[in-house]
Design an enzyme around this catalytic site. Sequence first.
Site: not given
Ligand code: DOR
Ligand code: ZN
Length: 347
Positions: A16, A18, A102, A139, A177, A250
């Site tokens: 997971h 980003h 997702k 999520h 998460h 995450d």
């Molecule tokens: O804290 C988070 N940031 N939770 C998420 O689900 C998305 C992520 C983000 O893309 O910044």
């Molecule tokens: Zn995430």
Amino acid sequence: MPIPTSITIRRPDDWHVHLRDGPMLNACAVHTARQFARAIIMPNLVPPVTKVVEAASYRERIRRAVPAELEFEPLMTCYLTDDADPAELLRGKQEGVWVAAKLYPAHATTNSAHGVTSMDRIARGLEAMEKAGMPLLVHGEVTDAEVDIFDREAVFLDKVLAPLLKRHPGLKIVLEHVTTKEGVAFVEASGPRVGGTITPHHLSYNRNALFKGGIRPHLYCLPIAKSEEHRRALRRAATSGAERFFLGTDTAPHTADTKECACGCAGIFNAPVAMQVYAQVFAEEDALDCLEAFASLNGPRFYGLAPNEERITMRAAPLQAPERIDVPGGNKSVVVFHPDTPVGWSF
Ligand code: DOR
Ligand code: ZN
């Protein structure tokens, strides 16, 4: 048993992540690729990654952002909207582009405005995924403003996820998460088609930390950290070695200015310290022998992939990591997650 001074495990994967795009991608991707062989890439760009062709070109940008010697494989996901097209989902899976899709409930978190407003809207897409063996990554929070922010995960499990599992009995699902004892219990009770990822930050602190000595925007993420009893449940699940829990950081970079302001963004950038923090948690729980299962074996098994052959070694030594990393081209930086308590594991 003497406390080990080093640990060698198969190279881990991050299920997971980003990575963003543009200068942020170029600044951040290397940090994930240094630690992990593969990563599930979240599709919540602006605009979101909903088409096979977009995911394929995003994958190319990610590959270009990582130094070739690091050998890193991005695993792409489709952002589900109310208009998700079953044929596009199937095609992307068959072409080896999508690994999973997702589900963001609309407005649940960062860049989720195009998310799903009702499960009925994506039922056909989910049926196609079920048949194709394509996991749904969730999520797991309701978006109802009347539900307390600390209860949104538990309510989601009852109101949305349990009925979804019944409606799609063959669908593989990852509760991403996990932050609550209810989430842990849900995954444990659901059989092998349901997995759960757990972040280093949710293992490291509870909600008190968000307000320790003042408001702490760099500890703010969604789902928000819960109370200590929930953190304990997460630590027990992650360090148990149980097959259904696996590593998902995450890591979610935002520039410091967008977090240190009146309405700060949710997301924690932990990529440079992820394995060190996980190792610290496993050491504290006297469970270093289960780190490899959590970090390197359970995830591939769930996704039907082979574990990595390469090994990494970590040493018992104080963490060395930058406080922040620069994002090229804009005089901006991203603050790196550092737990309040010492981390005694390093590469
Ligand atoms: O804290 C988070 N940031 N939770 C998420 O689900 C998305 C992520 C983000 O893309 O910044
Ligand atoms: Zn995430």
